[in-house]
Design an enzyme around this catalytic site. Sequence first.
Site, PDB file in Angstrom:
ATOM      1  CB  CYS A   7      39.543  40.884  36.842  1.00 33.99           C
ATOM      2  SG  CYS A   7      39.356  40.747  35.114  1.00 33.99           S
ATOM      3  CB  CYS A  59      36.304  42.642  37.485  1.00 32.62           C
ATOM      4  SG  CYS A  59      36.368  43.195  35.807  1.00 32.62           S
ATOM      5  CB  CYS A  78      37.076  38.182  36.316  1.00 24.43           C
ATOM      6  SG  CYS A  78      35.881  39.287  35.982  1.00 24.43           S
ATOM      7  CB  CYS A 121      34.844  40.885  33.617  1.00 24.21           C
ATOM      8  SG  CYS A 121      36.218  40.768  32.904  1.00 24.21           S
TER       9      CYS A 121
HETATM   10 ZN    ZN Z   1      37.115  40.584  35.271  1.00 27.26          ZN
END
Ligand code: ZN
Length: 180
Positions: free
Chosen positions: A35, A31, A65, A62
């Site tokens: 995030c 991330c 994000c 991810c």
């Molecule tokens: Zn994330």
Amino acid sequence: MKEFEWIAIRNNDNRFDGQFFYGVSTTLIFCRPSCPSKLPLRQHVSIFLSQCAALEAGYRPCKRCCPDDVAFVQPRSQIVNQTIEIIETQLAEPLTLKKLAEQLFVSPTYLQKVFSKEMNVSPTRYLMKARMDLAKQQLLTTDLQVSDIAQSVGYLNAAHFSTAFHKYTNQSPTHYRTKV
Ligand SMILES: [Zn+2]
């Protein structure tokens, strides 16, 4: 992991987006610092300085994000980066706007203007936040005396620290420590 990295992750601090990424070993997902996903346990977090490094280590981006989207990386001006670096490495020093400006060879007025414009917060406010975040973390994760914590975040006088802490969090350091 460095202290400021963990603090950035805990605060979902988007100012660090693009500077580093963090992977969570239990999910193998990585991330951006900002995030909004649930905060992982610290011991499960690895820091990567590039998305390539995260991918190579077997982590997937991810979906929330999108750390693989390069469009979000906005270069910040050098002076802002340097200011943040000084603040993060010299939290324990008696830093002021004037002292920051001196180290950067600019005038305090200029630094105030450039930093505030880019960060939407003044350098001194940023410094206060960094100090208080570190203090909070130490209160929660260590057994250090409040006076030691005060010193580690730039307050020689524990009473001054307690006043500042109370002003910032609406709680005394001891109360903050026992409450959580
Ligand atoms: Zn994330």
